[in-house]
Design a protein around this motif. Sequence first.
Motif, PDB file in Angstrom:
ATOM      1  N   LEU A 103       4.543   4.891   2.767  1.00 59.61           N
ATOM      2  CA  LEU A 103       5.153   6.221   2.876  1.00 59.61           C
ATOM      3  C   LEU A 103       4.955   6.807   4.272  1.00 59.61           C
ATOM      4  N   LYS A 104       3.805   6.563   4.866  1.00 59.22           N
ATOM      5  CA  LYS A 104       3.530   7.067   6.218  1.00 59.22           C
ATOM      6  C   LYS A 104       4.454   6.406   7.243  1.00 59.22           C
ATOM      7  N   LEU A 105       4.662   5.086   7.104  1.00 57.61           N
ATOM      8  CA  LEU A 105       5.558   4.362   8.009  1.00 57.61           C
ATOM      9  C   LEU A 105       6.996   4.846   7.872  1.00 57.61           C
ATOM     10  N   ILE A 106       7.387   5.161   6.634  1.00 56.60           N
ATOM     11  CA  ILE A 106       8.748   5.660   6.393  1.00 56.60           C
ATOM     12  C   ILE A 106       8.921   7.054   6.984  1.00 56.60           C
ATOM     13  N   ALA A 107       7.958   7.952   6.696  1.00 63.79           N
ATOM     14  CA  ALA A 107       8.056   9.349   7.153  1.00 63.79           C
ATOM     15  C   ALA A 107       8.027   9.456   8.669  1.00 63.79           C
ATOM     16  N   SER A 108       7.259   8.592   9.316  1.00 57.89           N
ATOM     17  CA  SER A 108       7.140   8.653  10.781  1.00 57.89           C
ATOM     18  C   SER A 108       8.327   8.024  11.499  1.00 57.89           C
ATOM     19  N   GLY A 109       9.146   7.292  10.755  1.00 56.44           N
ATOM     20  CA  GLY A 109      10.281   6.616  11.376  1.00 56.44           C
ATOM     21  C   GLY A 109       9.896   5.322  12.061  1.00 56.44           C
ATOM     22  N   THR A 110       8.658   4.859  11.846  1.00 63.20           N
ATOM     23  CA  THR A 110       8.207   3.606  12.457  1.00 63.20           C
ATOM     24  C   THR A 110       9.044   2.428  11.988  1.00 63.20           C
ATOM     25  N   ILE A 111       9.376   2.420  10.697  1.00 65.35           N
ATOM     26  CA  ILE A 111      10.229   1.365  10.151  1.00 65.35           C
ATOM     27  C   ILE A 111      11.565   1.966   9.732  1.00 65.35           C
ATOM     28  N   ASP A 122       0.865  -1.172   0.000  1.00 69.90           N
ATOM     29  CA  ASP A 122       0.000   0.000   0.000  1.00 69.90           C
ATOM     30  C   ASP A 122       0.907   1.229   0.000  1.00 69.90           C
ATOM     31  N   GLU A 123       0.873   1.984  -1.078  1.00 63.71           N
ATOM     32  CA  GLU A 123       1.793   3.117  -1.225  1.00 63.71           C
ATOM     33  C   GLU A 123       1.675   4.107  -0.071  1.00 63.71           C
ATOM     34  N   GLU A 124       0.457   4.528   0.240  1.00 62.17           N
ATOM     35  CA  GLU A 124       0.266   5.575   1.254  1.00 62.17           C
ATOM     36  C   GLU A 124       0.676   5.090   2.644  1.00 62.17           C
ATOM     37  N   LEU A 175      13.434  -1.949   4.831  1.00 57.09           N
ATOM     38  CA  LEU A 175      12.401  -2.140   3.813  1.00 57.09           C
ATOM     39  C   LEU A 175      12.940  -3.038   2.710  1.00 57.09           C
ATOM     40  N   SER A 176      12.119  -4.002   2.280  1.00 59.53           N
ATOM     41  CA  SER A 176      12.462  -4.847   1.131  1.00 59.53           C
ATOM     42  C   SER A 176      11.361  -4.743   0.098  1.00 59.53           C
ATOM     43  N   LEU A 177      11.743  -4.425  -1.138  1.00 55.70           N
ATOM     44  CA  LEU A 177      10.770  -4.326  -2.222  1.00 55.70           C
ATOM     45  C   LEU A 177      11.411  -4.759  -3.531  1.00 55.70           C
ATOM     46  N   VAL A 178      10.574  -5.214  -4.455  1.00 50.75           N
ATOM     47  CA  VAL A 178      11.059  -5.423  -5.814  1.00 50.75           C
ATOM     48  C   VAL A 178      11.079  -4.055  -6.496  1.00 50.75           C
ATOM     49  N   PRO A 179      11.909  -3.874  -7.515  1.00 54.98           N
ATOM     50  CA  PRO A 179      12.064  -2.549  -8.139  1.00 54.98           C
ATOM     51  C   PRO A 179      10.770  -1.910  -8.607  1.00 54.98           C
ATOM     52  N   THR A 180       9.855  -2.703  -9.197  1.00 50.80           N
ATOM     53  CA  THR A 180       8.631  -2.114  -9.736  1.00 50.80           C
ATOM     54  C   THR A 180       7.784  -1.466  -8.644  1.00 50.80           C
ATOM     55  N   LEU A 181       7.825  -2.026  -7.436  1.00 53.08           N
ATOM     56  CA  LEU A 181       7.076  -1.430  -6.328  1.00 53.08           C
ATOM     57  C   LEU A 181       7.800  -0.218  -5.760  1.00 53.08           C
ATOM     58  N   PHE A 182       9.102  -0.341  -5.595  1.00 48.72           N
ATOM     59  CA  PHE A 182       9.868   0.763  -5.011  1.00 48.72           C
ATOM     60  C   PHE A 182       9.829   2.001  -5.904  1.00 48.72           C
ATOM     61  N   MET A 183       9.795   1.789  -7.221  1.00 47.76           N
ATOM     62  CA  MET A 183       9.757   2.914  -8.164  1.00 47.76           C
ATOM     63  C   MET A 183       8.480   3.740  -8.012  1.00 47.76           C
ATOM     64  N   VAL A 198       9.523   5.989  -4.570  1.00 51.40           N
ATOM     65  CA  VAL A 198      10.840   6.560  -4.267  1.00 51.40           C
ATOM     66  C   VAL A 198      10.862   8.083  -4.406  1.00 51.40           C
ATOM     67  N   ASP A 199      10.155   8.639  -5.395  1.00 50.94           N
ATOM     68  CA  ASP A 199      10.155  10.090  -5.596  1.00 50.94           C
ATOM     69  C   ASP A 199       9.388  10.833  -4.506  1.00 50.94           C
ATOM     70  N   ARG A 200       8.632  10.100  -3.704  1.00 51.30           N
ATOM     71  CA  ARG A 200       7.810  10.721  -2.664  1.00 51.30           C
ATOM     72  C   ARG A 200       8.410  10.543  -1.274  1.00 51.30           C
ATOM     73  N   ILE A 201       9.607   9.982  -1.210  1.00 57.42           N
ATOM     74  CA  ILE A 201      10.282   9.839   0.091  1.00 57.42           C
ATOM     75  C   ILE A 201      11.118  11.099   0.329  1.00 57.42           C
ATOM     76  N   HIS A 202      10.608  12.005   1.149  1.00 62.32           N
ATOM     77  CA  HIS A 202      11.279  13.280   1.383  1.00 62.32           C
ATOM     78  C   HIS A 202      12.033  13.308   2.706  1.00 62.32           C
ATOM     79  N   GLN A 203      11.580  12.549   3.668  1.00 66.89           N
ATOM     80  CA  GLN A 203      12.316  12.414   4.924  1.00 66.89           C
ATOM     81  C   GLN A 203      12.181  10.975   5.386  1.00 66.89           C
ATOM     82  N   HIS A 204      13.245  10.489   6.004  1.00 63.49           N
ATOM     83  CA  HIS A 204      13.213   9.088   6.422  1.00 63.49           C
ATOM     84  C   HIS A 204      14.296   8.839   7.469  1.00 63.49           C
TER      85      HIS A 204
END
Length: 463
Positions: free
Chosen positions: A218-226, A213-215, A229-237, A240-246
């Motif tokens: 991204l929320k888990l990444i931005a909040s620092g909860t995780i 789930d993209e949203e 992360l493991s993803l296949v390239p098609t999902l990470f792409m 990736v452009d929406r990861i502004h803080q992590h």
Amino acid sequence: MNWLNQQALQNPNKKFLNELTFKEVDQRVTDLAGRLYRFVKDEQRVALYANNSEGMAVFYLALQALQIEVLMLNTHLTQEEISQKLKKLKIKRVFSQDDPFILSQRLGESRVFFTFAEVLQSEIAENVKCADEYNPEQIAVIMDTSATSGEYKSVPLRWKQFYSHVQASQQRLGVTEEDNWLLVLPMYHVSGLTILMRSLYNGTRITLMEKFDEEKTLKLIASGTINMLSLVPTLFMRIVDRIHQHHLRMVLVSGEFIPKPLVETCLAQNIPIYKSYGMTETTSQSTTFCVLEHPDKLESVGLPLPGVTIRIDNPDEEGIGEVLIQSPMLMDGYLGKEPLSGVINTQDIGYLDQEGYLYILDRRKNIIISGGENIYPQEIENVLYANPAVSECAIVGMKDEKWGQVPVLFVVSSLDDESILNYLTQKIAKYKLPKRIFHLDELPKNATGKILKKNLVEKYNVD
């Protein structure tokens, strides 16, 4: 050793599976093992059909506590494909969280299918003893893969392979007290299941997601909860452009060709991307490295993990040849096949640089990798050739922005597109269906009669 029991004793109140602590998971596993015993006491192996969930993880661990071999079923497969696998491996017990799946199977099968709920509502058997230690030779999981011929091959991974994997991975990736790994890859794939195993061994936390789930990601990444992360390239792409803080410590990317622009974006945004290369037969990773630390190796798939030896067979004058892997994580051999000699030919083409970094040039020419799923053309072709209205056919891969690749069909047949798709829908999983169909009078062939797929790709510009 029993990793779960060990962590439950050493870190009882530490969170392990979402909000569940190691002690709570251990208690659930012990309870479930007592309820499962009546269902599996006479069985050597069973099957598990489920998407990612706490329930799936607990069922898998409880079956391990009872030392039962577990076939992980891909939930995208058709009923016919599942039936073939169960028959081949002589499996008579299947456990699923999916009621409609169970009901449909019961209508046409003599095997016994149970929902998670049915097991959880059953009585606990008396005097059931869970394994204190795992036998290194015990098969922990069976995952089916396919040869380029389309024939299913069953990969048995034993505890000795998982033990070697988690040790090598720990040395290469490291461990911190704050580690929390987002498990979004399906656990019926080795890349998902090894996250569970590594976290169990390391005493670290998992945040489990049923599907990507993209949203939410991204929320888990931005909040620092995780922070892992493991993803296949098609999902990470897609994110990736929406990861502004992590606060990411590591993003492990594997499973298919990793586009150079994706890696360059990670470098620009200071995202610690780790490229990885492996296969089910090698218990996932065989190589990995942090691109941020070695940007000059951007096109490599990494250094061999500790204990792994990679060599190039039949190299040409530039050192390019077939990639061979020798590893303690390597399976002993496919079920029902001759054992391996300690080395596997990946059938990938690549080379090693002077520092030992591996470069892959060809990801097994005929395999189509779509959204992290391997699609084997000859499997689909064999199904088509079983239809008397199909005289010639060929499946090739076409690039796709969303999935990486999708299958395309070239066919000589009196059937129209709708009839072909209706026929295939009954026999193969949806993700394997061709996205375009070209009708020809004859397919190009060489002097021996072999269909020239390369000519089709070039002429119709489907690469």
